[in-house]
Design a protein around this motif. Structure first.
Motif, PDB file in Angstrom:
ATOM      1  N   HIS A   1       0.796  -1.232   0.000  1.00 24.83           N
ATOM      2  CA  HIS A   1       0.000   0.000   0.000  1.00 24.83           C
ATOM      3  C   HIS A   1       0.831   1.286   0.000  1.00 24.83           C
ATOM      4  CE1 HIS A   1      -3.843  -2.054   0.592  1.00 24.83           C
ATOM      5  NE2 HIS A   1      -3.257  -2.811   1.500  1.00 24.83           N
ATOM      6  N   HIS A   2       2.130   1.182   0.270  1.00 22.27           N
ATOM      7  CA  HIS A   2       3.014   2.352   0.362  1.00 22.27           C
ATOM      8  C   HIS A   2       2.520   3.333   1.418  1.00 22.27           C
ATOM      9  CE1 HIS A   2       5.043   0.940  -3.228  1.00 22.27           C
ATOM     10  NE2 HIS A   2       3.845   0.758  -3.757  1.00 22.27           N
ATOM     11  N   SER A   3       1.940   2.776   2.486  1.00 23.98           N
ATOM     12  CA  SER A   3       1.351   3.623   3.519  1.00 23.98           C
ATOM     13  C   SER A   3       1.208   2.834   4.808  1.00 23.98           C
ATOM     14  CB  SER A   3      -0.027   4.099   3.053  1.00 23.98           C
ATOM     15  OG  SER A   3      -0.785   4.604   4.121  1.00 23.98           O
ATOM     16  N   ILE A   4       1.648   3.430   5.918  1.00 21.44           N
ATOM     17  CA  ILE A   4       1.458   2.788   7.225  1.00 21.44           C
ATOM     18  C   ILE A   4      -0.021   2.813   7.590  1.00 21.44           C
ATOM     19  CG2 ILE A   4       1.966   2.941   9.695  1.00 21.44           C
ATOM     20  CD1 ILE A   4       4.742   4.054   8.901  1.00 21.44           C
ATOM     21  N   SER A   5      -0.693   3.929   7.327  1.00 18.09           N
ATOM     22  CA  SER A   5      -2.105   4.019   7.707  1.00 18.09           C
ATOM     23  C   SER A   5      -2.962   3.034   6.909  1.00 18.09           C
ATOM     24  CB  SER A   5      -2.635   5.447   7.569  1.00 18.09           C
ATOM     25  OG  SER A   5      -2.494   5.908   6.253  1.00 18.09           O
ATOM     26  N   ALA A   6      -2.693   2.874   5.623  1.00 17.95           N
ATOM     27  CA  ALA A   6      -3.457   1.911   4.811  1.00 17.95           C
ATOM     28  C   ALA A   6      -3.159   0.482   5.265  1.00 17.95           C
ATOM     29  CB  ALA A   6      -3.128   2.081   3.333  1.00 17.95           C
ATOM     30  N   ALA A   7      -1.905   0.217   5.603  1.00 19.59           N
ATOM     31  CA  ALA A   7      -1.547  -1.115   6.108  1.00 19.59           C
ATOM     32  C   ALA A   7      -2.259  -1.380   7.434  1.00 19.59           C
ATOM     33  CB  ALA A   7      -0.036  -1.221   6.279  1.00 19.59           C
TER      34      ALA A   7
ATOM     35  N   LEU B   1      10.856   3.202   5.552  1.00 23.10           N
ATOM     36  CA  LEU B   1      11.199   4.607   5.326  1.00 23.10           C
ATOM     37  C   LEU B   1       9.908   5.380   5.139  1.00 23.10           C
ATOM     38  CD1 LEU B   1      14.067   4.003   2.721  1.00 23.10           C
ATOM     39  CD2 LEU B   1      14.294   4.368   5.194  1.00 23.10           C
ATOM     40  N   THR B   2       9.826   6.544   5.769  1.00 24.06           N
ATOM     41  CA  THR B   2       8.599   7.335   5.680  1.00 24.06           C
ATOM     42  C   THR B   2       8.898   8.706   5.092  1.00 24.06           C
ATOM     43  OG1 THR B   2       8.873   8.164   7.940  1.00 24.06           O
ATOM     44  CG2 THR B   2       7.532   6.178   7.656  1.00 24.06           C
ATOM     45  N   ALA B   3       7.875   9.257   4.454  1.00 28.04           N
ATOM     46  CA  ALA B   3       7.932  10.628   3.949  1.00 28.04           C
ATOM     47  C   ALA B   3       6.776  11.377   4.586  1.00 28.04           C
ATOM     48  CB  ALA B   3       7.791  10.637   2.427  1.00 28.04           C
ATOM     49  N   THR B   4       7.058  12.555   5.119  1.00 25.00           N
ATOM     50  CA  THR B   4       6.001  13.330   5.755  1.00 25.00           C
ATOM     51  C   THR B   4       5.035  13.868   4.716  1.00 25.00           C
ATOM     52  OG1 THR B   4       7.396  15.290   5.703  1.00 25.00           O
ATOM     53  CG2 THR B   4       7.425  13.995   7.730  1.00 25.00           C
ATOM     54  N   GLY B   5       3.828  14.177   5.171  1.00 22.47           N
ATOM     55  CA  GLY B   5       2.784  14.660   4.273  1.00 22.47           C
ATOM     56  C   GLY B   5       3.109  16.022   3.697  1.00 22.47           C
TER      57      GLY B   5
ATOM     58  N   SER C   1       1.624  18.422  -0.062  1.00 17.90           N
ATOM     59  CA  SER C   1       0.572  18.503  -1.076  1.00 17.90           C
ATOM     60  C   SER C   1       0.316  17.134  -1.702  1.00 17.90           C
ATOM     61  CB  SER C   1       0.947  19.515  -2.160  1.00 17.90           C
ATOM     62  OG  SER C   1       2.136  19.101  -2.803  1.00 17.90           O
ATOM     63  N   GLN C   2       1.355  16.308  -1.770  1.00 14.22           N
ATOM     64  CA  GLN C   2       1.207  14.957  -2.318  1.00 14.22           C
ATOM     65  C   GLN C   2       0.849  13.929  -1.246  1.00 14.22           C
ATOM     66  OE1 GLN C   2       1.522  14.168  -5.647  1.00 14.22           O
ATOM     67  NE2 GLN C   2       1.587  16.383  -5.928  1.00 14.22           N
ATOM     68  N   GLY C   3       0.838  14.345   0.014  1.00 13.61           N
ATOM     69  CA  GLY C   3       0.588  13.405   1.103  1.00 13.61           C
ATOM     70  C   GLY C   3       1.867  12.670   1.454  1.00 13.61           C
ATOM     71  N   GLY C   4       1.830  11.941   2.552  1.00 17.67           N
ATOM     72  CA  GLY C   4       3.004  11.195   2.995  1.00 17.67           C
ATOM     73  C   GLY C   4       3.024   9.831   2.348  1.00 17.67           C
ATOM     74  N   GLY C   5       3.864   9.008   2.865  1.00 21.54           N
ATOM     75  CA  GLY C   5       3.943   7.660   2.342  1.00 21.54           C
ATOM     76  C   GLY C   5       4.992   6.874   3.094  1.00 21.54           C
ATOM     77  N   ALA C   6       5.045   5.607   2.804  1.00 23.96           N
ATOM     78  CA  ALA C   6       6.028   4.731   3.438  1.00 23.96           C
ATOM     79  C   ALA C   6       6.406   3.644   2.445  1.00 23.96           C
ATOM     80  CB  ALA C   6       5.450   4.120   4.710  1.00 23.96           C
ATOM     81  N   GLU C   7       7.615   3.185   2.594  1.00 26.20           N
ATOM     82  CA  GLU C   7       8.080   2.080   1.759  1.00 26.20           C
ATOM     83  C   GLU C   7       9.102   1.275   2.546  1.00 26.20           C
ATOM     84  OE1 GLU C   7      10.032   3.484  -1.746  1.00 26.20           O
ATOM     85  OE2 GLU C   7      11.326   4.839  -0.633  1.00 26.20           O
ATOM     86  N   LEU C   8       9.290   0.043   2.137  1.00 25.09           N
ATOM     87  CA  LEU C   8      10.317  -0.771   2.761  1.00 25.09           C
ATOM     88  C   LEU C   8      11.667  -0.377   2.187  1.00 25.09           C
ATOM     89  CD1 LEU C   8       8.839  -4.391   2.969  1.00 25.09           C
ATOM     90  CD2 LEU C   8       8.506  -2.443   4.481  1.00 25.09           C
ATOM     91  N   SER C   9      12.634  -0.279   3.057  1.00 23.38           N
ATOM     92  CA  SER C   9      14.006  -0.029   2.613  1.00 23.38           C
ATOM     93  C   SER C   9      14.549  -1.328   2.020  1.00 23.38           C
ATOM     94  CB  SER C   9      14.860   0.388   3.818  1.00 23.38           C
ATOM     95  OG  SER C   9      14.948  -0.700   4.733  1.00 23.38           O
ATOM     96  N   ALA C  10      15.730  -1.250   1.420  1.00 22.22           N
ATOM     97  CA  ALA C  10      16.381  -2.461   0.914  1.00 22.22           C
ATOM     98  C   ALA C  10      16.574  -3.445   2.063  1.00 22.22           C
ATOM     99  CB  ALA C  10      17.714  -2.110   0.266  1.00 22.22           C
TER     100      ALA C  10
END
Length: 120
Positions: free
Chosen positions: A36-42, A70-74, A76-85
């Motif tokens: 989901h590329h998102s902690i909240s969606a997960a 790894l997280t990106a703060t919100g 205009s595009q919103g935040g997001g999260a992804e797994l690192s290598a």
């Protein structure tokens, strides 16, 4: 009554000291963050609060040398999260370990010893 055909299913928890670094729930959370590329969606997919998911991510990130998520703060595009290598590697190794344990002959022997008669 226990159905012998179901067999035994190991639930692996990897601990560092008293802290569970990785277990079935945390592995599932990592898979859902990857999807989901998102902690909240997960968190929603697991029917848990965002706070609980964030605490689990924080624990995992602190247990390993490199952060798993790894997280990106919100913005205009919103935040997001992804797994690192490292997160992708840890998740893959955990799933391989889980599979290897479930295929061990000792587990088959233990399953054969299960009581399949009804309890009275």
């Amino acid at each position: 009554m226990l159905d012998k055909n179901l067999g035994l299913v190991p639930r692996l928890r990897l601990k560092t000291g008293d802290i569970i670094a990785l277990g079935p729930g945390k592995a599932q959370l990592l898979e859902l963050i990857r999807e989901h590329h998102s902690i909240s969606a997960a968190a929603r997919a697991m029917k848990m609060s965002y706070r609980r998911a964030w605490l689990l991510v924080n624990t995992m990130n602190s247990c390993f040398r490199q952060p798993l998520v790894l997280t990106a703060t919100g913005g205009s595009q919103g935040g997001g999260a992804e797994l690192s290598a490292e997160g992708l590697k840890v998740l893959a190794l955990y799933r391989e370990y889980e599979k290897a344990v479930s295929e061990r002959p000792e587990l088959k022997e233990l399953t054969a010893l299960l009581n399949t008669t009804p309890e009275t």
